[in-house]
Design an enzyme around this catalytic site. Structure first.
Site, PDB file in Angstrom:
ATOM      1  CG  HIS A  82      -0.380   0.231   2.528  1.00 41.28           C
ATOM      2  ND1 HIS A  82      -0.017  -0.791   3.369  1.00 41.28           N
ATOM      3  CD2 HIS A  82      -0.087   1.367   3.191  1.00 41.28           C
ATOM      4  CE1 HIS A  82       0.475  -0.292   4.492  1.00 41.28           C
ATOM      5  NE2 HIS A  82       0.435   1.020   4.415  1.00 41.28           N
ATOM      6  CG  ASP A 103       0.107  -4.186   2.875  1.00 38.14           C
ATOM      7  OD1 ASP A 103       0.289  -3.567   1.810  1.00 38.14           O
ATOM      8  OD2 ASP A 103      -0.039  -3.620   3.969  1.00 38.14           O
ATOM      9  CB  SER A 119       3.140   1.693   6.263  1.00 39.85           C
ATOM     10  OG  SER A 119       1.944   1.839   6.968  1.00 39.85           O
TER      11      SER A 119
END
Length: 460
Positions: A102, A132, A208
């Site tokens: 993402h 992911d 992230s």
């Protein structure tokens, strides 16, 4: 006085050794600092700046809850640059960097900034939305600091960990905490679905793709998301386990263009209290097999519907996601020892991990010519297709990969499973081509979407 002195001496010599005070021998013993671990690991954590161009339709009804749907195909397409900010982890000296899908999965331009302020352009080698994960190659990089992986099965609740990343774009930041949970599943986190390590080390937007490391400086996982109502860290963060990351990197280095997971050919459900009682288990544990494909490696190993998978290579399996993780972490071509319950008796069997078969062939068909469904593209569903889009192992039929202009307008979407067109049953892509050729002015299309049967009716 002499007797008192002797008595006092006897008391002091009788005190336990553990009560004696020891003078700290180093600055580290005084401060209990994480600085040595940070010095070792921080250079391998990078900041990532990514851009992608998205096509946006401009319409005066965009913010209207009623007319926005009615006029969804109205307006002009206008490209817009979308920026994203995240972190990454160097996993090889020649410039391989792991991050989240993402963050960089669909980026058109990626810039990576190292801890020492060096900057590199990067390209995506391998990306997988479900995991992911994305792997980048830094252009022109060499002799970089890299982190080693820690085996996921050695991680325990209570282990001290550090989260390193670039939260809110303020620069590299380190937060400390512990592993607060293992094998977290049943969640859709950060765009990924699977098994996660839970930590209370602060993870915020921008973290992230960053590193979760242990006190030896090994990579425990890739930070991916937080559970929060406000958007800030509330002490519940999630990381993708290092074992899965290691398989991902391994496949990219082998030149794979898509992340390949071993095919189980099963559908399973977690054993709850009611099922445990019915199966004669003392506690709810394991997953019960609800479906078995005829070519499933589990079927070939002797498993039957109703058997309960308890463990893989000695590690417990309590959810379908955990089953998939255990297999994916081993990789295609390996063999695992599976402990299971069969008719009340515990057994074990060796199961070979294989790629999903491409039988029957996909045989893609794209409708052309002057057909009303021009542009509709379909493929036959086989185990490989079913695994790619998350369908049941036994799902037959034909999958829509591209609905076409009119198909999209009447309501078809990629991922729909066609059942009937104008009262003609659809078994393969050739049936779709024939039904479209024979179509008239009135159309009826029956399909499955997310397990629900629906019907489209329209006239041209």
């Amino acid at each position: 006085m002499r007797h008192f002195t002797v008595f006092l001496f006897m008391i002091l010599t009788a005190l336990p050794v553990a009560a004696q005070t020891q003078v700290p021998q180093s600055r580290g013993e005084i401060t209990m600092s994480f600085a040595p671990v940070v010095r070792q690991t921080a250079p391998a954590v990078v900041n990532i700046y990514a851009q992608r161009v998205v096509a946006e339709k401009t319409t005066p009804f965009a913010n209207d809850p009623f007319f926005s749907e009615m006029f969804r195909n109205f307006g002009h397409v206008q490209p817009r640059v979308q920026n994203s900010l995240g972190s990454g982890v160097i996993v090889s000296e020649d410039g391989l960097v792991v991050s989240n899908y993402h963050v960089v999965g669909q980026a058109t331009q990626i810039r990576v900034v190292l801890n020492d302020r060096r900057e590199f352009d990067a390209a995506v080698l391998l990306a997988d939305e479900e995991a992911d994960l994305a792997l980048l190659r830094l252009k022109g990089a060499k002799d970089l600091p890299a982190l080693a992986f820690r085996a996921s099965d050695t991680v325990e609740v209570g282990d001290l960990v550090l989260a390193i990343g670039n939260p809110f774009g303020i620069g590299q930041t380190v937060s400390s905490g512990i592993v607060s949970g293992l094998a977290r599943s049943g969640l859709s986190i950060g765009g990924g679905r699977g098994l996660f390590i839970q930590t209370d080390a602060a993870i915020n937007p921008g973290n992230s793709g960053g590193a979760l490391v242990d006190m030896s400086g090994r990579l425990v996982g890739i930070n991916t998301a937080i559970l929060s109502r406000s958007g800030g860290s509330n002490g519940i963060g999630f990381a993708i386990p290092a074992d899965l990351v290691a398989r991902f990197v391994e496949q990219a280095e082998q030149g794979e263009k898509r992340f390949l997971r071993p095919w189980a050919g099963v559908s399973a459900q977690a054993v709850d209290a009611a099922l445990a009682e019915a199966l004669g288990l003392d506690l709810p544990r394991g997953v019960v097999l609800a479906e078995l494909h005829s070519d499933s490696p589990f079927r070939k190993a002797g498993f039957e519907i109703g058997d309960v998978v308890l463990e893989i290579d000695g590690e417990p399996v309590n959810t379908p996601q955990e089953l998939l993780f255990r297999l994916s972490a081993k990789g295609i071509g390996e063999t695992v020892k599976v402990g299971y319950l069969h008719k009340g008796r515990e057994r074990s069997a060796k199961v070979a991990l294989v790629a999903p078969p491409e039988t029957p062939p996909r045989d893609p068909v794209k409708i052309g010519g002057r057909s009303i469904l021009e542009g509709l593209t379909v493929v036959n569903i086989n185990p490989a297709v079913a695994q790619e889009v998350g369908l049941s192992a036994e799902m037959p039929g034909v999958l829509v990969t591209e609905p076409g202009r009119v198909g999209s307008r009447v309501g078809l979407k990629p991922g729909d499973v066609l059942l009937r067109i104008n009262d003609k049953e659809i078994d393969d892509t050739a049936d779709v081509a024939k039904a479209v050729r024979d179509g008239g002015r009135t159309w009826t299309i029956e399909y499955l979407r997310n397990g629900r049967r629906s019907v489209l009716r329209f006239r041209v």
